[in-house]
Design a protein around this motif. Structure first.
Motif, short mmCIF file in Angstrom:
data_model
loop_
_atom_site.label_atom_id
_atom_site.label_comp_id
_atom_site.label_asym_id
_atom_site.label_seq_id
_atom_site.Cartn_x
_atom_site.Cartn_y
_atom_site.Cartn_z
N HIS A 148 0.85 -1.19 0.00
CA HIS A 148 0.00 0.00 0.00
C HIS A 148 0.88 1.24 0.00
O HIS A 148 1.91 1.28 0.70
CB HIS A 148 -0.90 -0.01 1.24
CG HIS A 148 -2.00 0.99 1.21
ND1 HIS A 148 -1.79 2.34 1.44
CD2 HIS A 148 -3.34 0.87 0.97
CE1 HIS A 148 -2.93 2.99 1.36
NE2 HIS A 148 -3.90 2.11 1.08
N LYS A 198 -2.19 -1.53 -4.19
CA LYS A 198 -1.37 -0.42 -4.67
C LYS A 198 -2.16 0.61 -5.47
O LYS A 198 -1.85 1.81 -5.43
CB LYS A 198 -0.22 -0.97 -5.53
CG LYS A 198 0.94 -0.01 -5.68
CD LYS A 198 2.16 -0.73 -6.23
CE LYS A 198 3.37 0.20 -6.24
NZ LYS A 198 4.59 -0.51 -6.70
N GLU A 199 -3.17 0.16 -6.20
CA GLU A 199 -3.92 1.07 -7.07
C GLU A 199 -5.33 1.35 -6.55
O GLU A 199 -5.86 2.45 -6.75
CB GLU A 199 -4.00 0.49 -8.48
CG GLU A 199 -2.62 0.34 -9.14
CD GLU A 199 -2.69 -0.40 -10.46
OE1 GLU A 199 -3.82 -0.54 -11.00
OE2 GLU A 199 -1.64 -0.83 -10.96
N GLU A 200 -5.95 0.36 -5.91
CA GLU A 200 -7.30 0.56 -5.39
C GLU A 200 -7.29 0.92 -3.90
O GLU A 200 -8.34 1.12 -3.30
CB GLU A 200 -8.15 -0.69 -5.64
CG GLU A 200 -8.27 -1.02 -7.13
CD GLU A 200 -9.03 -2.29 -7.41
OE1 GLU A 200 -10.06 -2.52 -6.74
OE2 GLU A 200 -8.60 -3.07 -8.27
N TYR A 201 -6.10 0.95 -3.31
CA TYR A 201 -5.90 1.40 -1.92
C TYR A 201 -6.68 0.58 -0.89
O TYR A 201 -7.11 1.11 0.13
CB TYR A 201 -6.25 2.89 -1.78
CG TYR A 201 -5.50 3.77 -2.74
CD1 TYR A 201 -4.13 3.98 -2.60
CD2 TYR A 201 -6.15 4.36 -3.82
CE1 TYR A 201 -3.41 4.78 -3.49
CE2 TYR A 201 -5.45 5.16 -4.72
CZ TYR A 201 -4.08 5.36 -4.56
OH TYR A 201 -3.38 6.12 -5.45
N ARG A 233 -10.49 0.75 3.41
CA ARG A 233 -9.83 1.80 2.64
C ARG A 233 -9.73 3.01 3.56
O ARG A 233 -10.74 3.59 3.95
CB ARG A 233 -10.59 2.15 1.36
CG ARG A 233 -9.88 3.24 0.53
CD ARG A 233 -10.67 3.62 -0.70
NE ARG A 233 -10.65 2.57 -1.70
CZ ARG A 233 -11.71 2.16 -2.39
NH1 ARG A 233 -12.89 2.70 -2.14
NH2 ARG A 233 -11.61 1.22 -3.30
#
Length: 316
Positions: A148, A198-201, A233
């Motif tokens: 993350h 990494k991208e959608e957190y 998130r």
């Protein structure tokens, strides 16, 4: 066929242990939403009337293993805490049929002194595999969450080296519709799982306590690890997840296991079935269901009744 009077009384007492929203959901399932009870007692009555047999009723997913165990304990029917759901169902049927004359004495396997060598050895092996599953989950989720952008970086690198080359990923999640993605190959599977964090957190928090983790092994050495947990998130809990891993020992590296298969299901909080505990999600699969993976059978990642009331998109 229906229930006998004693079975009806026993099932009524057992159903009283369910929460009201769980009772209503069970009534919907059994009556196909044709009966709309206005109270707990009306719901219980409908469940008993429309259930064809004790086994049919108790094997429903909404009748949790923990509820049957709690009922038997209240009745003084002592069973091993590690009993599977199908064993508890069998014990309840015996009790209601009057076959348990000496309820405590009949269950000899709860007394360690009466256990055979084979039983103790089997229990030890089960403990070993559970320990392996727990250690694997601690390692996997710590490493994945460390990717993350705001997470604490791990010294170990995430990548395809942790997967077998022919690994398969099935990823089910609910938005306004049911969605299923499938990936094959270490590189693709590794990148898709990485993108969640990494991208959608997203952050995945596994429940490694009682009920949240289950491990079984095949005669051929495939270890199946099933774990449930919550999805986050930032400071918001978005829902729950259920993840099943198939692990095979690496023959060239001592005490190293690689991932052979991954089934991942994420359900948003607003799409959860009534009565689902978000704080401590648990694995509902029985060991025999997980063992079906050994024969190449598929576990149902999307349960129609579980996802039928999906209305909002995950994360919105």
């Amino acid at each position: 066929m229906g229930l006998s009077e004693r079975e009806r009384a026993g099932c009524r007492a057992l159903l009283e242990l369910l929460e009201t929203d769980e009772l209503m959901a069970l009534t919907d399932t059994i009556t196909n939403r044709l009966v709309l009870p206005q109270s707990r007692q009306e719901a219980i009555h409908a469940i008993l009337v429309y259930s064809q047999s004790v086994e049919e009723l108790l094997k429903r997913r909404k009748v949790y293993r923990e509820i049957i165990f709690k009922y038997l304990a209240k009745e003084g029917v002592v069973v091993p805490p590690s009993s599977e759901k199908h064993q508890l169902v069998h014990r309840a049927k015996q009790y209601w049929s009057g076959q348990l004359t000496d309820r405590v004495a009949e269950i000899e396997d709860i007394n360690p002194n009466k256990q055979s060598y084979e039983q103790r050895q089997k229990q030890q092996e089960e403990n070993d595999w559970h320990r392996l599953g727990r250690e694997f989950c601690q390692w996997f989720f710590e490493l994945l969450n460390s990717q993350h952008p705001l997470g604490r970086q791990s010294k170990e690198q995430w990548g395809p080296q942790h997967f077998w080359e022919d690994v398969k990923l099935k990823f089910c999640y609910n938005t306004l519709e049911k969605n299923m993605e499938e990936y094959v190959g270490a590189e693709l599977v590794s990148l898709r799982l990485l993108s969640l964090v990494k991208e959608e957190y997203l952050l995945l928090n596994p429940n490694l306590g009682a009920g949240g983790l289950k491990c079984v092994i095949s005669p051929h050495g495939l270890v199946v690890v099933a774990v449930a947990g919550t999805v986050h998130r930032g400071n918001i809990c978005l829902g729950i997840f259920e993840q099943i891993f198939g692990l095979i020992r690496c023959p060239v590296s001592e005490n190293t296991w690689k991932i052979k298969l991954v089934n991942l299901k994420i359900v948003g909080e607003n799409a959860l079935e009534p009565g689902t505990q978000v704080q401590k999600p648990s694995i509902k699969y029985e060991s025999n269901e997980l063992r079906e993976l050994y024969d190449g059978k598929e576990l149902s990642l999307i349960e129609p009744q579980f996802l039928s009331n999906v209305r909002t998109e995950l994360g919105e």
